[in-house]
Each structure stands twice: as structure tokens, then as C-alpha cells.
Design an enzyme around this catalytic site. Structure first.
Site, mmCIF file in Angstrom:
data_model
loop_
_atom_site.group_PDB
_atom_site.id
_atom_site.type_symbol
_atom_site.label_atom_id
_atom_site.label_comp_id
_atom_site.label_asym_id
_atom_site.label_seq_id
_atom_site.Cartn_x
_atom_site.Cartn_y
_atom_site.Cartn_z
ATOM 1 N N CYS A 50 22.245 126.637 -59.331
ATOM 2 C CA CYS A 50 21.608 127.430 -60.393
ATOM 3 C C CYS A 50 22.660 128.062 -61.299
ATOM 4 O O CYS A 50 22.430 128.236 -62.501
ATOM 5 C CB CYS A 50 20.706 128.495 -59.782
ATOM 6 S SG CYS A 50 21.532 129.558 -58.571
ATOM 7 N N HIS A 305 20.523 134.304 -56.906
ATOM 8 C CA HIS A 305 20.049 133.234 -57.795
ATOM 9 C C HIS A 305 20.412 133.585 -59.230
ATOM 10 O O HIS A 305 20.371 134.755 -59.628
ATOM 11 C CB HIS A 305 18.537 133.080 -57.655
ATOM 12 C CG HIS A 305 17.952 132.062 -58.586
ATOM 13 N ND1 HIS A 305 18.206 130.713 -58.468
ATOM 14 C CD2 HIS A 305 17.134 132.200 -59.677
ATOM 15 C CE1 HIS A 305 17.573 130.061 -59.427
ATOM 16 N NE2 HIS A 305 16.917 130.935 -60.169
#
Length: 915
Positions: A50, A305
Site C-alpha cells: 500500500c 496502512h
């Protein structure tokens, strides 16, 4: 951190284009989903990438970067197809980055894959699953690109767009000698801890001076002694694109552990860097920068994330919020505005008053009077209940207000005093549109951003998902576990050409345009095929002219295959479309056409509801794949009225009767016949049909887990019930006893007192290799029923060719599923030692007679590897004759063979080996 992850590794090069032909990963059976309503493509997460996805999207939405990359042609970079050729220089990383950008811009898919790109980095599956720091990745990726582009016209691409310089100066207080050093940067790293926002961090770095004095002196080279001096830093050269990394992660030396700084840290959408630059004589436009990307980290210092908020500079995406969301946001904004008016934070008002004062400090009492004059209400009446006294409120904000030593006077700190001065347009430097709402105090209301407009489209790109957002949503990332981690600004002077607006094909090389066009054509083809496959349903059409109605159900006049027409239709089509298709297939049809759902039952074909509503879709009316549809006039078939619906379902009942004079054959005491009744038939009518001269009827309630002797008598009060309500279903057995047989029944108890031991049932499956292979049937028999009769019942039940009776036999099936020795056809169920519910197989081949033996044999010494074979021999046959038959069976010859009895045996039959 990344080591040699960006070393170009030609062993990982994939020659596929747009994800086709991968060797290491199987191609998905279904094509990727098309782009969503935003018309922007996300990037698939390979497991822990990510951080890479967020950075790649930022580079993609930096038009000047992607266009500079696209300007490098195959003559400079080479081609991926040449990567395997010796002595050929192929610059893999920029080539794969070009292809990825082209896919993100033009390929109609929800999310692109970075597999080819990461393979060009030399990453393995382990690295794809491991998350790294995006700030470090930004530096290493730029370094790898610079290395890869050496010797090309793009050798200075990174420096041209991102390179800036900082000058650091130390000035001697005595001789005024200045020592100067210059440092290059591709990104600026700024502190977060103890700082209210980006402007304050830049002020501390490039405006505040550090002094060498008292015991901390500076050795001046000109004076050749320790002297007092001042140290400062300024931005000397500003790049077109300014990357700012926020130091969110720190180390707590007391606890000896890392932690993430989650306090409020504001940053503006527009910023004027003039106060932080060495040269300030140029026009303000030279120093103005606009925010266009915010990489966000959600989690703690040990994991989390990344996703990114990006401003769509070229307006490539479809920026449109749902109306309901807009209304909700507008209502919330209105409520917040009204609430703000009621409460009104006094901080901005106090800052404004002090910033207008020429003197550095004024008495606190005088500040209270100026507030009264400005607001028309004293502090104690308007704010004391919520904030306490004025003196205490000022002391609670030491990062903004500065007190005199005696604590009686107050003023703004220099940083805040400067930033409250207006620029040449009269706008506040921190946030030009709304200056009064900006504070550096993390506990108060954060910086307000300008309202979104048609030329300011922001999107949240979260791996594969892309959603439109409003510019003010960026405020949510000022603080907390989910907060801004990297900021990307572009010079306001950078203007995009009109032809680039809304044009994703702009400046993309011709060979990549052709590749994407071909890939989109292939995607459309695959989607059409997949769409047809996923929405197509097969229906079986039964034409009434091919059927006749008898014995309670519809039966084909010809064979089943000849009476059925298969048709594939799209479930999204309407019933009217289906009807029209059938009309075209059967052009000779006259009159009304009624379509009814049909279902094959043991008794035959039965009709249920009529399909109605030609405007409805087939999916809407619940037409299932594989449905049977009967095409008729809705009244009769072959002149016979047909009753439809679940209330008239035909039920096949096995009817048993006692046999006099042993007419059923060897040892058999019952005859069996099948009768069809409607499930709505009353038992009284069923009894009159089966026993017109009077008698009683018993139901066999036995099942796999019940005793075979479980016969129940239908009493007189049951005669008003229907076949359905008493539980008679297909295959159920009833015993009909005439008046002279009723002595066997104890009517008061409802039990059968004699002959119950005779009634049994067996399971038989077809293993003859026909199309009905493995189909099971249940056969009612007695312990005295002969096996040949059972075989004939099975053949009729399975609707097999009766000629099969001359070349078939019944073989018990063992617990392990193995077919055992065939049962002689003149044996009874009792003689064959078959128990109730035993499983038999109908097999090809004749069963041995009572004077024959059934033998198994295998060839060669490896018993586990050799196939097992079978023969039938007479009991009187010699061993030599058996051996010859075995050799003939397996096509062998010679005199060196002999027989050896194997120590193990099966449940039935003999097993011999042949060596």
C-alpha cells in the site's frame, strides 16, 4: 531499509503486456472489473504494498513527471522484448513504470497490478508481503530512477523537478565574517513533536536563529578565537515540486520504545515560502505553492496502512459526490457553523488584537478592555464559564502568547506575530482564503481549507478503491492514528495546457497507446464472453404436440431427447423476449401460447405455475438455470384436460397384494404393481380403486433406520384424508388385503400379525456404463423373491433396454465400494444372504449358476499395482483349465505361468494370482 531491492534484475523480466501470459501466476478465469464511476484506476495490493501504491499514484498525478517519463522513447530505454538479447541495454524500471502509468490512465480496469514493476525492482514474494516506510521508498525510488536514466535525455528528470538547496550560515558577532554551507534536498523533513503545524516547523527551521553564547561559543576562522555568533538556514533554490516528510515516528528514551506522534499538525492548501527563502525580491507568485497530494498513514509505528488523498490537476477523473452525502455534509456544516457562532473560540480574536499592536506587549487588563470594545461584551460574561479567567486562558497557550517577567503584560510570540501579517493581496499566509480560523494550538480548531470547486477535485486512492472527497476532508488527517505522513506541493505558477484537461491520452507514446487499445479490445471481448456465460441460462422446452397425457402425468410420444428442445437465453431478457424466440423456433404454432414451469417426476412430467408478465425479466420471475418449460395452449394436451399445480402432483405408489397358490414363482408370497394417484386423492377413493370389493390398506412406514415390520393400517377415519396429508410419497408401498386376508391384521392395534417377515427392500445402482450410470433405485421384495425378478424390476425402473436382461447380473457392493461376486439368478433374497437395505450393482456379464465359481485373479508379483480381473468357471474345472482361461482373458500365452493362492480374500469370491 530497501537494500538492493531496486537493482535491475533481468532474470525477473516479464515480456507479457498488460498482465498477459504470466508464468508465475495463473491468469484469473474472469476478466478484471471495469473502472468505477470516478473513471480512475486503483492499484492492487500485493499483500503489503500500500505504501508503494500511494507513492505511485502521487507520481502519476504529477503530470510533469509522467510526461517527462513518457518522452523517453524505445531508442533511449530499449524494449522489454529485447531484455533477453545479449549486449542489449534495457532500462527496465522506467519501461515498466511507463507501462504501469499507461495502464492506470487508459486500461479499463478497476485496479492495475504492480507485479511486473516490482519484479523489475528484483523484489520477491517476501518483499511484496513486507511493508516498508514510504518516505524512505520515495528517496530510494528516485535514486534508482536516476541511476537507470543515466545516459538518456531524462538523466536530470528527478533533479529538474524535485531538487532544491538549503544554505546554512554562521555569522561572527565580532568581525561579521560569515561561514556558509549549501546542502541539496529532494524532500524536506520537518518536525511534528511540539509543533502546531507546517508553518511553525518551517519558521523554526528557516527563520529562527540559533545563538552561540555564554559557554557555547563558536570558533571564528577569521578571529581565530571563540566568539559569539548566530546560526541560521534559508531555502536558496526552490524546486517545482516540494516534497515534505513529517516526522510522525519518534523514540521515547524514558520508555525505550518507538511511538507515533498523533497530535494535531495543520498544513495549508496554499503556502507562501517567501519568509523561509534567502532571496525575497521576486514576485510573490514565485514563492506560492499548492498542495496536491497527502499520503496518509493509519496505524502505529509498528505497522499500519497507507492511502493517499490526491488533487486531480488535469481533471481526469469523474468528481461527483452523492447528493445525499452532499446534503448530509451541508447540514453538518450548517450545524457546526451555528454551534461555532454560539461558542465562538476567542483565540483568533485575541491574536488579532495583539497582532495590531505596535508595541510587543500590552497589559492584560488593557487586552480585556480592547476585547470588550471589539465584541461589546466583557470576557467574564462571554467566555469565563467555558474557558476560565482571561489570565489563565492566556497562560494555557504558551506557544502563542508571551508574558513579561512580572506576568502583567502579554504579547504574541514572534512566529505568530509575523504570520498574522497579511501578504500583498491582504490574505493570511497560512491559509489565504480564511485566515482567522487558523491556529497552531493542536487542542483547538485546526486550519480551515478552502471550499472545493470545479477546478479542485480531490480523490481518496486506497489501493484498488477510488472515491471522490471534498478538499475540507483533508482536515481529518491533521491528527490521530490516521493522519498525514507526507505532503506534496506544486508551484502555483505551473499551468497545464488546455489540451491536457480531461485527456488521459495526452503525451502518451504511440506504441503504448496501441498496446492499451489492443488490451482494452481484449478486455471487452472477455467481459462480453463472461457476461454471456454468467447471465445465460439453459431452459428445456417441451412442446405439447410431442406429449400425451395418461396415468396422471405427461409422457413423451417419442423418446425423451426427441421431445425436448434446449435453448440458452439471457436472464436479463424479458419473458416477452423468450416467448418471441419460441415463436420463431416453432413458426407453425397456431393460437395462444402458454408457458408453464414443468418438473419431471417419477410418474412423468407435471405442470406447475404459468409464466405471466411479458414485461418482467426472466431473472425477475425467478426462472432458474436448467428449468423445464412446457409450451401448450393452457387447457389440454391431445384432447385431455391437464390438472396443474402442486395440489395435483402425481404420486407413484407400490401396491403389494398377497398371492394365492404361489403364483408369483419360487417362494414368492406377494405381487407388486405401480399405481399413480394425484396427491389430492382422498384415501377413500384410493381404496375403492385398489380394493373395489372391499378390504383394508396398510402403509409401510419402514425406512433406512426403521424395522421392516412397521406396517400401519389406514383406519376408517383416515379415509377423508388425502394422499399428501397421510405422507404417501413416490416409492411408498401399500399392502392391499382383501376381506379373506384380514385375519392377518389386528385392526384394533393397526398391526400386521403375519407374513411381515416376507416384506423387505433393496437398493440397486446402475453400473452398466449407460447414460443413467450411478442412478439408484429402491426395489420392494420379499425374502423369497428370486434375484432374476429383482433384476427385471431394476431394468424397468431405470427404463433400460430389456435386452440387457440377457447380459447383466446383480452384484453386492462391499463396504469399501468394491463389487463382489455376482449372485446366481435362481437364488432368493434369503439364499443370497441379503439384508434389508443392501446395496447391489447392476453390472454387465452373466451371473454364475449354482454349479459355477466366480474367481478374481491378478497378473505379476506386485499385487497392489496389477489390475484385478474376473472369470467364471465350472466347479469341476481343473487348475490347468482355470489357468488357460485366465491367460486367454488377459491375452497371454506360454507354459511358464502358474497359479498361487493369495493369503487374503474378499467378502465373496476367490482371489488367485498369476505369476
Amino acid at each position: 531499509m530497501f537494500g538492493d531491492l531496486f537493482e535491475e534484475d533481468y532474470s525477473h523480466i516479464s515480456n507479457n503486456h498488460c498482465g498477459k501470459g504470466k508464468k508465475s501466476k495463473p491468469r484469473d478465469s474472469e476478466p478484471p472489473a471495469p473502472r468505477g464511476f470516478t473513471n480512475l484506476s486503483g492499484i492492487k495490493n500485493q499483500g503489503g504494498t500500500c505504501y508503494l501504491n500511494s507513492l505511485l499514484q502521487t507520481l502519476l498525478f504529477t503530470p510533469e513527471f509522467r510526461e517527462a517519463l513518457f518522452s523517453l522513447g524505445p531508442e533511449e530505454l530499449g524494449t522489454l522484448d529485447d531484455s533477453s538479447k545479449p549486449d542489449t541495454k534495457v532500462r527496465v524500471i522506467p519501461l515498466q513504470l511507463q507501462r504501469l502509468f499507461a495502464q492506470l490512465l487508459l486500461l479499463d480496469q478497476q485496479a492495475a497490478s504492480t507485479t511486473d514493476l516490482t519484479e523489475s525492482f528484483g523484489w520477491n514474494g517476501h518483499e511484496e508481503m513486507r511493508q516498508h516506510d514510504v518516505q524512505e521508498l520515495n528517496r530510494v525510488l528516485f535514486s534508482a530512477l536516476e541511476t537507470s536514466l543515466v545516459g538518456t535525455s531524462g538523466h536530470d528528470l528527478i533533479n529538474r523537478l524535485y531538487h532544491g538547496t538549503v544554505v546554512k550560515q554562521i555569522v561572527c558577532k565580532e568581525c561579521k565574517n560569515m561561514s556558509e554551507t549549501q546542502e541539496d534536498f529532494l524532500d524536506l523533513t520537518v518536525a511534528v513533536k511540539g509543533v502546531a503545524g507546517l508553518e511553525e516547523a518551517l519558521w523554526n527551521m528557516y527563520v529562527e536563529e540559533e545563538y552561540f553564547e555564554n559557554e557555547n561559543l563558536y570558533r571564528c576562522g577569521a578571529c581565530d578565537k571563540l566568539v559569539e555568533a548566530s546560526k541560521s538556514a534559508k531555502l536558496r533554490k526552490l524546486p517545482p515540486f516540494l516534497t515534505i516528510s513529517l516526522l510522525r515516528f519518534n523514540f521515547d528514551f524514558k520508555k525505550c520504545e518507538r511511538y507515533k506522534e498523533t497530535s494535531c499538525y495543520t498544513f495549508p492548501v496554499q503556502i507562501n515560502l517567501r519568509p523561509f527563502c534567502e532571496q525575497t525580491e521576486m514576485d510573490d507568485s514565485e514563492y506560492m505553492y499548492e498542495l496536491f497530494s497527502v499520503i496518509i498513514h493509519k496505524g502505529d509505528c509498528y505497522g499500519g496502512h497507507y492511502h493517499v488523498y490526491i488533487r486531480d490537476v488535469d481533471e481526469l477523473g469523474n468528481w461527483q459526490l452523492h447528493e445525499e452525502e452532499d446534503r448530509w455534509i451541508d447540514d453538518k456544516t450548517l450545524r457546526d457553523t451555528e454551534k461555532a457562532k454560539e461558542i465562538e473560540n476567542p483565540l483568533a480574536t485575541l491574536e488579532g488584537i495583539l497582532s495590531e499592536e505596535e508595541s510587543k506587549q500590552i497589559p492584560v487588563t488593557q487586552l480585556g478592555q480592547k476585547l470588550l470594545k471589539k465584541k461589546g461584551v466583557p470576557w467574564n460574561k462571554k467566555y469565563r464559564k467555558q474557558y476560565g479567567g482571561l489570565q489563565k486562558y492566556l497562560q494555557d497557550h504558551p506557544q502563542i502568547f508571551h508574558f513579561s517577567p512580572d506576568g502583567k503584560k502579554v504579547g504574541l510570540k514572534e512566529t505568530h506575530k509575523f504570520l498574522f501579517k497579511s501578504d500583498s493581496q491582504g490574505q493570511n499566509l497560512r491559509s489565504p482564503p480564511q485566515s482567522n480560523d487558523v491556529h497552531w494550538n493542536s487542542g483547538k480548531k485546526p486550519t480551515r481549507l478552502r471550499d472545493s470547486s470545479a477546478s479542485c477535485h480531490w480523490f481518496d486512492l486506497n489501493d484498488s478503491e477510488v472515491q471522490p472527497i471534498k478538499e475540507k476532508d483533508i482536515e481529518k488527517q491533521f491528527q490521530g492514528k490516521e493522519s498525514a505522513y507526507m505532503l506534496f506541493y506544486r508551484k502555483s505558477q505551473l499551468k497545464r495546457p488546455p489540451e491536457a484537461r480531461g485527456n488521459p491520452r495526452y503525451q502518451i507514446p504511440e506504441h503504448l497507446l496501441n498496446e492499451m487499445n489492443a488490451a482494452n479490445t481484449e478486455l471487452q471481448k472477455k467481459r462480453a464472453e463472461c457476461d454471456s456465460a454468467s447471465n445465460g441460462i439453459d431452459v428445456h422446452l417441451h412442446l405439447s404436440s410431442c406429449y400425451k397425457f395418461h396415468n396422471g402425468a405427461l409422457h413423451p410420444s417419442l423418446t425423451w431427447k426427441e421431445s425436448v428442445v434446449d435453448l440458452t437465453v439471457d436472464r436479463r431478457k424479458t419473458l416477452g423476449d423468450l416467448r418471441q424466440s419460441i415463436f420463431q423456433m416453432f413458426k407453425s404454432w397456431e393460437g395462444d401460447m402458454i408457458l408453464s414451469i414443468a418438473k419431471p417426476l417419477p410418474a412423468g412430467l407435471h405442470l406447475y405455475q404459468i409464466l405471466d408478465g411479458d414485461e418482467l425479466t426472466l431473472d425477475g420471475i425467478g426462472l432458474a438455470d436448467g428449468a423445464d418449460i412446457f409450451v401448450w395452449n393452457g387447457k389440454e394436451v391431445g384432447g385431455t384436460k391437464v390438472m396443474t399445480g402442486p395440489d395435483h402432483e402425481p404420486v407413484v405408489v407400490n401396491v403389494l397384494r398377497l398371492v394365492e397358490y404361489n403364483e408369483g414363482g419360487k417362494g414368492q408370497h406377494f405381487t407388486e404393481s405401480q399405481h399413480v394417484f394425484s396427491c389430492s386423492t382422498k384415501l377413500g377413493d384410493l381404496r375403492r380403486a385398489l380394493a373395489p370389493s372391499g378390504g383394508i390398506i396398510l402403509k409401510n412406514g419402514s425406512g433406512p433406520d426403521k424395522e421392516a415390520k412397521n406396517w400401519e393400517v389406514f383406519l376408517e377415519e383416515d379415509m377423508k384424508e388425502t394422499v399428501k396429508t397421510v405422507g404417501l410419497t413416490d416409492g411408498c408401498s401399500v399392502l392391499v388385503l382383501d376381506s379373506h386376508d384380514q385375519s392377518f391384521v389386528n385392526v384394533s392395534s393397526g398391526n400386521l400379525t403375519a407374513f411381515t417377515y416376507d416384506i423387505s427392500w433393496l437398493q440397486v445402482k446402475n453400473v452398466c456404463g449407460t447414460e443413467d450410470e450411478e442412478k439408484h433405485v429402491k426395489i420392494t421384495a420379499t425374502i423369497e423373491t428370486v434375484m432374476s425378478d429383482i433384476k427385471m424390476k431394476v431394468i424397468r425402473e431405470l427404463r433400460l433396454e430389456e435386452e440387457l436382461a440377457n447380459d447383466s447380473c446383480l452384484r453386492p457392493v462391499g463396504k469399501n465400494g468394491k463389487l463382489l461376486s455376482p449372485v446366481p439368478e435362481d437364488y432368493t433374497v434369503k439364499e443370497a444372504e441379503l439384508k434389508m437395505g443392501s446395496l447391489l450393482g447392476l453390472c454387465r456379464g452373466k451371473a454364475p449358476t449354482s454349479t459355477q465359481l466366480f474367481l478374481y485373479f491378478i497378473v505379476e508379483s506386485d499385487l497392489n499395482a496389477s489390475p484385478e480381473m474376473e472369470i467364471v468357471v465350472e466347479e469341476t474345472a481343473s487348475v490347468k483349465e482355470c489357468l488357460n482361461l485366465m491367460l486367454e482373458k488377459c491375452g497371454l500365452s506360454g507354459d511358464s505361468w502358474h497359479l498361487r493362492r493369495i493369503d487374503w480374500c474378499y467378502e465373496a469370491g476367490e482371489a488367485l494370482s498369476q505369476e
